[in-house]
Design an enzyme around this catalytic site. Structure first.
Site, PDB file in Angstrom:
ATOM      1  N   ARG A  31       0.817  -1.218   0.000  1.00 34.40           N
ATOM      2  CA  ARG A  31       0.000   0.000   0.000  1.00 34.40           C
ATOM      3  C   ARG A  31       0.853   1.271   0.000  1.00 34.40           C
ATOM      4  NH1 ARG A  31      -5.665  -0.983   1.990  1.00 34.40           N
ATOM      5  NH2 ARG A  31      -6.106  -2.856   0.826  1.00 34.40           N
TER       6      ARG A  31
ATOM      7  N   ARG B 109      -3.895   6.559   0.839  1.00 29.42           N
ATOM      8  CA  ARG B 109      -4.440   7.759   1.486  1.00 29.42           C
ATOM      9  C   ARG B 109      -3.483   8.542   2.374  1.00 29.42           C
ATOM     10  NH1 ARG B 109     -10.768   6.585   2.429  1.00 29.42           N
ATOM     11  NH2 ARG B 109     -11.165   6.891   0.208  1.00 29.42           N
TER      12      ARG B 109
ATOM     13  N   ARG C 290      -7.816  10.918  -6.056  1.00 31.11           N
ATOM     14  CA  ARG C 290      -8.981  10.135  -5.647  1.00 31.11           C
ATOM     15  C   ARG C 290     -10.248  10.989  -5.712  1.00 31.11           C
ATOM     16  NH1 ARG C 290     -12.308   7.376  -4.281  1.00 31.11           N
ATOM     17  NH2 ARG C 290     -12.409   5.668  -2.798  1.00 31.11           N
TER      18      ARG C 290
ATOM     19  N   ASP D 239      -6.516  -3.653  -7.227  1.00 24.96           N
ATOM     20  CA  ASP D 239      -6.937  -4.289  -5.984  1.00 24.96           C
ATOM     21  C   ASP D 239      -7.150  -5.780  -6.219  1.00 24.96           C
ATOM     22  OD1 ASP D 239      -8.005  -3.375  -3.117  1.00 24.96           O
ATOM     23  OD2 ASP D 239      -9.145  -5.119  -3.804  1.00 24.96           O
TER      24      ASP D 239
ATOM     25  N   TYR E  10     -13.667 -13.399   0.545  1.00 27.51           N
ATOM     26  CA  TYR E  10     -14.500 -12.221   0.250  1.00 27.51           C
ATOM     27  C   TYR E  10     -15.747 -12.612  -0.543  1.00 27.51           C
ATOM     28  CZ  TYR E  10     -10.935  -9.012   2.013  1.00 27.51           C
ATOM     29  OH  TYR E  10     -10.075  -8.324   2.828  1.00 27.51           O
TER      30      TYR E  10
HETATM   31  O1  1CP Z   1       0.117   0.427  -3.285  1.00 30.44           O
HETATM   32  C1  1CP Z   1      -0.265  -0.757  -3.321  1.00 30.44           C
HETATM   33  O2  1CP Z   1       0.025  -1.606  -2.478  1.00 30.44           O
HETATM   34  C2  1CP Z   1      -1.069  -1.189  -4.525  1.00 30.44           C
HETATM   35  C3  1CP Z   1      -2.484  -1.215  -4.396  1.00 30.44           C
HETATM   36  C4  1CP Z   1      -3.284  -2.197  -3.556  1.00 30.44           C
HETATM   37  C5  1CP Z   1      -3.051  -3.554  -3.242  1.00 30.44           C
HETATM   38  C6  1CP Z   1      -1.831  -4.394  -3.531  1.00 30.44           C
HETATM   39  C7  1CP Z   1      -4.534  -1.863  -3.027  1.00 30.44           C
HETATM   40  C8  1CP Z   1      -5.143  -0.544  -3.134  1.00 30.44           C
HETATM   41  N1  1CP Z   1      -5.094  -2.993  -2.474  1.00 30.44           N
HETATM   42  C9  1CP Z   1      -4.216  -4.037  -2.570  1.00 30.44           C
HETATM   43  C10 1CP Z   1      -4.401  -5.425  -2.125  1.00 30.44           C
HETATM   44  C11 1CP Z   1      -5.555  -5.759  -1.266  1.00 30.44           C
HETATM   45  N2  1CP Z   1      -6.859  -5.337  -1.343  1.00 30.44           N
HETATM   46  C12 1CP Z   1      -5.490  -6.715  -0.222  1.00 30.44           C
HETATM   47  C13 1CP Z   1      -4.256  -7.502   0.126  1.00 30.44           C
HETATM   48  C14 1CP Z   1      -3.356  -6.749   1.021  1.00 30.44           C
HETATM   49  C15 1CP Z   1      -3.917  -6.474   2.395  1.00 30.44           C
HETATM   50  O3  1CP Z   1      -4.097  -7.436   3.149  1.00 30.44           O
HETATM   51  O4  1CP Z   1      -4.144  -5.287   2.687  1.00 30.44           O
HETATM   52  C16 1CP Z   1      -6.763  -6.820   0.352  1.00 30.44           C
HETATM   53  C17 1CP Z   1      -7.193  -7.704   1.505  1.00 30.44           C
HETATM   54  C18 1CP Z   1      -7.628  -5.940  -0.365  1.00 30.44           C
HETATM   55  C19 1CP Z   1      -9.085  -5.767  -0.146  1.00 30.44           C
HETATM   56  C20 1CP Z   1      -9.490  -4.377   0.122  1.00 30.44           C
HETATM   57  N3  1CP Z   1      -9.220  -3.327  -0.711  1.00 30.44           N
HETATM   58  C21 1CP Z   1     -10.222  -3.876   1.220  1.00 30.44           C
HETATM   59  C22 1CP Z   1     -10.763  -4.714   2.357  1.00 30.44           C
HETATM   60  C23 1CP Z   1      -9.789  -4.855   3.481  1.00 30.44           C
HETATM   61  C24 1CP Z   1     -10.338  -5.713   4.619  1.00 30.44           C
HETATM   62  O5  1CP Z   1      -9.888  -5.493   5.745  1.00 30.44           O
HETATM   63  O6  1CP Z   1     -11.163  -6.618   4.397  1.00 30.44           O
HETATM   64  C25 1CP Z   1     -10.351  -2.502   1.048  1.00 30.44           C
HETATM   65  C26 1CP Z   1     -11.038  -1.513   1.954  1.00 30.44           C
HETATM   66  C27 1CP Z   1      -9.688  -2.169  -0.182  1.00 30.44           C
HETATM   67  C28 1CP Z   1      -9.600  -0.818  -0.801  1.00 30.44           C
HETATM   68  C29 1CP Z   1      -8.277  -0.320  -1.232  1.00 30.44           C
HETATM   69  N4  1CP Z   1      -7.377  -1.019  -2.001  1.00 30.44           N
HETATM   70  C30 1CP Z   1      -6.292  -0.226  -2.289  1.00 30.44           C
HETATM   71  C31 1CP Z   1      -6.526   1.043  -1.656  1.00 30.44           C
HETATM   72  C32 1CP Z   1      -5.594   2.220  -1.735  1.00 30.44           C
HETATM   73  C33 1CP Z   1      -7.752   0.970  -0.999  1.00 30.44           C
HETATM   74  C34 1CP Z   1      -8.444   2.081  -0.229  1.00 30.44           C
HETATM   75  C35 1CP Z   1      -9.536   2.640  -1.057  1.00 30.44           C
HETATM   76  C36 1CP Z   1      -9.498   4.109  -1.331  1.00 30.44           C
HETATM   77  O7  1CP Z   1      -8.469   4.781  -1.488  1.00 30.44           O
HETATM   78  O8  1CP Z   1     -10.603   4.624  -1.415  1.00 30.44           O
END
Ligand code: 1CP
Length: 340
Positions: free
Chosen positions: A24, A28, A37, A74, A150
């Site tokens: 990540r 944000r 965004r 994602d 999920y």
């Molecule tokens: O910069 C990076 O790492 C690249 C982008 C990236 C990656 C690799 C994002 C952007 N998400 C992910 C992987 C991801 N998504 C995972 C695996 C890593 C982890 O465990 O965090 C998972 C579980 C998700 C699922 C996900 N995406 C959720 C649910 C989390 C949960 O606790 O169940 C959510 C809320 C997201 C949204 C998301 N994905 C990425 C961002 C920046 C965001 C936030 C959304 C936004 O900016 O509005």
């Protein structure tokens, strides 16, 4: 040596300082991310807009000169590509049309799949054009277990009861879903590699909820299949496996899946991390909260990790993603410390 530090490490060369990137790393905590965004409607729209996704991917590279860029997307977009409804709701997280019975499991239509997600490949093409050679693009996918979680729960969950009930009692239907996700993941990663990624990370964020028998069947076996198939299509690709919360199963995960490096969450003791370096390179595992608080806690934790792991093949990273309230200055301080 390749002039690409992170690839050298993945080839088991010990680098000093170790290469560094963050899960990540775009997100944000960066004001410039929040700006973009605001401009794109939703989060999915941002992921599927190659020009914007490329720009967001580049933001942390420009600021911190990290050793790898991870394509902005994602893990849940794969469900969209399979034809399921996916939304991200502000303050709540992902919502997916849930799988309730075997009838809800689609068959894999590869052409439709790629058509729905081709903009991610386009983002990778663009990144390849602008990144210097020493900064490779990391592509990624969620592992079948984590994506299935999920899909069965319909989104995030507190206890992941449904996926476990399926894994324990509806074994045939469960395997059908895992097999669908194995096929989709292989097709997805194959195309990401053809578009230019040199490294893959498999995110198994919910590995930690699986008891041993399920861990072997639903995590190690599918990962092994994916790695084997991807490596037969692309022999030089490097694959990092991140099985968050795997605990004592991390040894078998590192040994039997065929991955090139293992990502460690912050709970894995450094003594075990350093033993794992005898098997494959390790990546991790600073607690994101230590980065959030900064100061002496950050320094001490970083020091412990560097002392234990920098004498073996090692990629510096966090144990999970950067948190939204993390001060940018803490990230700068951390990188300075790792590179000094
Ligand atoms: O910069 C990076 O790492 C690249 C982008 C990236 C990656 C690799 C994002 C952007 N998400 C992910 C992987 C991801 N998504 C995972 C695996 C890593 C982890 O465990 O965090 C998972 C579980 C998700 C699922 C996900 N995406 C959720 C649910 C989390 C949960 O606790 O169940 C959510 C809320 C997201 C949204 C998301 N994905 C990425 C961002 C920046 C965001 C936030 C959304 C936004 O900016 O509005």
């Amino acid at each position: 040596m390749s002039n690409v530090p992170i690839l050298d490490t993945l080839n088991k060369t010990i680098k000093s300082p170790p290469p560094i990137w963050f899960m990540r790393q775009a997100g944000r905590y960066l004001p410039e991310y929040k700006e973009i965004r605001k401009l794109t409607g939703g989060f999915i729209e941002l992921c599927l807009n190659p020009q914007m996704a490329c720009e967001v991917t580049m933001q942390p590279i420009k600021r911190f000169n990290l050793n790898a860029a991870i394509v902005f997307s994602d893990i849940l977009l794969v469900t969209l590509a399979l034809g399921y409804k996916l939304k991200f709701i502000e303050g709540q997280g992902p919502v997916i049309s849930p799988i309730e019975t075997e009838k809800d499991i689609t068959s894999f239509n590869e052409d439709k799949f790629h058509t729905r997600i081709k903009n991610v490949y386009e983002t990778i093409n663009r990144l390849k054009e602008i990144l210097p050679k020493e900064i490779p693009v990391i592509g990624f996918a969620g592992s079948p277990w984590t994506v299935a979680a999920y899909m069965l729960e319909g989104g995030s969950s507190r206890d992941y009861t449904k996926i476990k009930i399926w894994a324990f009692t509806r074994t045939k239907s469960f395997q059908l879903l895992i097999d669908l996700l194995i096929d989709a993941t292989i097709a997805y990663l194959d195309k990401q590699i053809s578009a230019g990624v040199q490294i893959i990370q498999l995110f198994d964020s919910w590995a930690g909820i699986a008891p041993e028998s399920i861990f072997r069947k639903a995590i190690i076996e599918p990962t092994k299949k994916i790695v084997k198939q991807i490596k037969s299509l692309h022999p030089s690709i490097k694959i990092i496996g991140f099985a968050r919360g795997a605990g004592a199963m991390i040894r078998d995960y590192a040994s039997y899946t065929g991955i090139d490096a293992v990502g460690l969450d912050s709970t894995i003791p450094l003594s075990i991390a350093s033993e794992l370096q005898n098997i494959i390179p390790v990546q991790g595992n600073l607690d994101p909260i230590a980065l959030l608080v900064g100061g002496s806690a950050l320094k001490t934790e970083t020091n412990r990790i560097m002392q234990s792991l920098s004498s073996g093949p090692f990629i510096f990273n966090l144990g999970h993603g950067i948190l939204p309230n993390t001060p940018v200055n803490n990230v700068i301080e951390l990188i300075k410390q790792v590179r000094s």
